[in-house]
Design an enzyme around this catalytic site. Sequence first.
Site, short mmCIF file in Angstrom:
data_model
loop_
_atom_site.label_atom_id
_atom_site.label_comp_id
_atom_site.label_asym_id
_atom_site.label_seq_id
_atom_site.Cartn_x
_atom_site.Cartn_y
_atom_site.Cartn_z
N THR A 81 10.69 33.83 42.72
CA THR A 81 11.66 34.63 41.94
C THR A 81 12.77 33.75 41.39
O THR A 81 13.14 33.85 40.22
CB THR A 81 12.26 35.73 42.84
OG1 THR A 81 11.20 36.46 43.46
CG2 THR A 81 13.15 36.67 42.04
N HIS B 267 7.49 38.96 34.80
CA HIS B 267 7.34 39.90 35.92
C HIS B 267 5.87 39.95 36.30
O HIS B 267 5.01 39.93 35.41
CB HIS B 267 7.79 41.31 35.51
CG HIS B 267 7.36 42.37 36.47
ND1 HIS B 267 8.03 42.62 37.64
CD2 HIS B 267 6.28 43.20 36.45
CE1 HIS B 267 7.39 43.57 38.30
NE2 HIS B 267 6.33 43.95 37.61
N ARG C 17 0.96 35.78 41.05
CA ARG C 17 2.24 35.40 41.69
C ARG C 17 2.28 33.90 41.94
O ARG C 17 3.33 33.27 41.86
CB ARG C 17 2.48 36.24 42.94
CG ARG C 17 2.66 37.72 42.56
CD ARG C 17 3.28 38.55 43.63
NE ARG C 17 4.68 38.23 43.83
CZ ARG C 17 5.69 38.75 43.12
NH1 ARG C 17 5.47 39.61 42.15
NH2 ARG C 17 6.93 38.42 43.40
N PHE D 141 21.85 44.11 42.37
CA PHE D 141 21.65 43.56 41.03
C PHE D 141 20.95 44.54 40.08
O PHE D 141 20.60 44.17 38.96
CB PHE D 141 20.85 42.25 41.11
CG PHE D 141 19.53 42.37 41.83
CD1 PHE D 141 18.40 42.86 41.19
CD2 PHE D 141 19.42 42.00 43.17
CE1 PHE D 141 17.19 42.98 41.85
CE2 PHE D 141 18.21 42.12 43.84
CZ PHE D 141 17.09 42.62 43.18
P1 GDP Z 1 9.85 39.28 41.74
O1 GDP Z 1 8.80 40.18 42.33
O2 GDP Z 1 9.59 37.82 41.97
O3 GDP Z 1 10.10 39.58 40.27
O4 GDP Z 1 11.23 39.56 42.50
P2 GDP Z 1 11.90 40.91 43.09
O5 GDP Z 1 10.93 42.04 43.13
O6 GDP Z 1 12.61 40.53 44.36
O7 GDP Z 1 13.04 41.24 42.02
C1 GDP Z 1 12.73 41.84 40.80
C2 GDP Z 1 13.54 41.18 39.70
O8 GDP Z 1 14.92 41.45 39.93
C3 GDP Z 1 13.46 39.63 39.66
O9 GDP Z 1 12.32 39.16 38.99
C4 GDP Z 1 14.74 39.30 38.93
O10 GDP Z 1 14.62 39.47 37.51
C5 GDP Z 1 15.70 40.35 39.47
N1 GDP Z 1 16.48 39.82 40.61
C6 GDP Z 1 16.05 39.56 41.87
N2 GDP Z 1 17.05 39.07 42.63
C7 GDP Z 1 18.15 39.02 41.82
C8 GDP Z 1 19.51 38.61 42.01
O11 GDP Z 1 19.92 38.19 43.10
N3 GDP Z 1 20.34 38.71 40.92
C9 GDP Z 1 19.90 39.19 39.71
N4 GDP Z 1 20.77 39.27 38.69
N5 GDP Z 1 18.64 39.59 39.51
C10 GDP Z 1 17.76 39.51 40.53
#
Ligand code: GDP
Length: 131
Positions: free
Chosen positions: A85, A109, A79, A51
Amino acid sequence: MIKPDAVKAGNIGNILQMINAAGFRIVAMKYTHLTMDTAGKFYEVHKERPFYGELCEFMSSGPIVAAILEKENAVADFRTLIGATNPANAEEGTIRKKYATSIGENAVHGSDSDENAIIEGNFFFNGLERF
Ligand code: GDP
């Protein structure tokens, strides 16, 4: 960061109010607009994820609010405040439950460690912009 979806939806004030109510102190704050290039650098750790392109497109689609927040146990507490997420899995009363629309467009974020909070704070702010 308050992400482009939440800025577009007019939720900057609501989200900052929740952050204040949860006891965070604002050390630095900026209203800015990432480019594909700067979004790509910020999210470089995710560059192998499927992604990544979509994430960079989204994060550069409109202005964002970047901030450094201070509190005891800030990373874990923030968090908890933002929620999972994917807003479908976020607890009631969390920022993402209230304001996120999808796993990608999820309103805010938060840094995932003290170490990354320092790196991400330095990405947006110099020493003269912190109080
Ligand atoms: P966070 O720490 O909760 O923000 O989550 P992550 O570090 O796993 O991912 C970072 C960011 O990537 C997330 O906040 C989302 O904006 C994006 N993201 C994560 N998983 C997906 C997905 O499966 N699809 C898409 N389009 N974006 C994603």
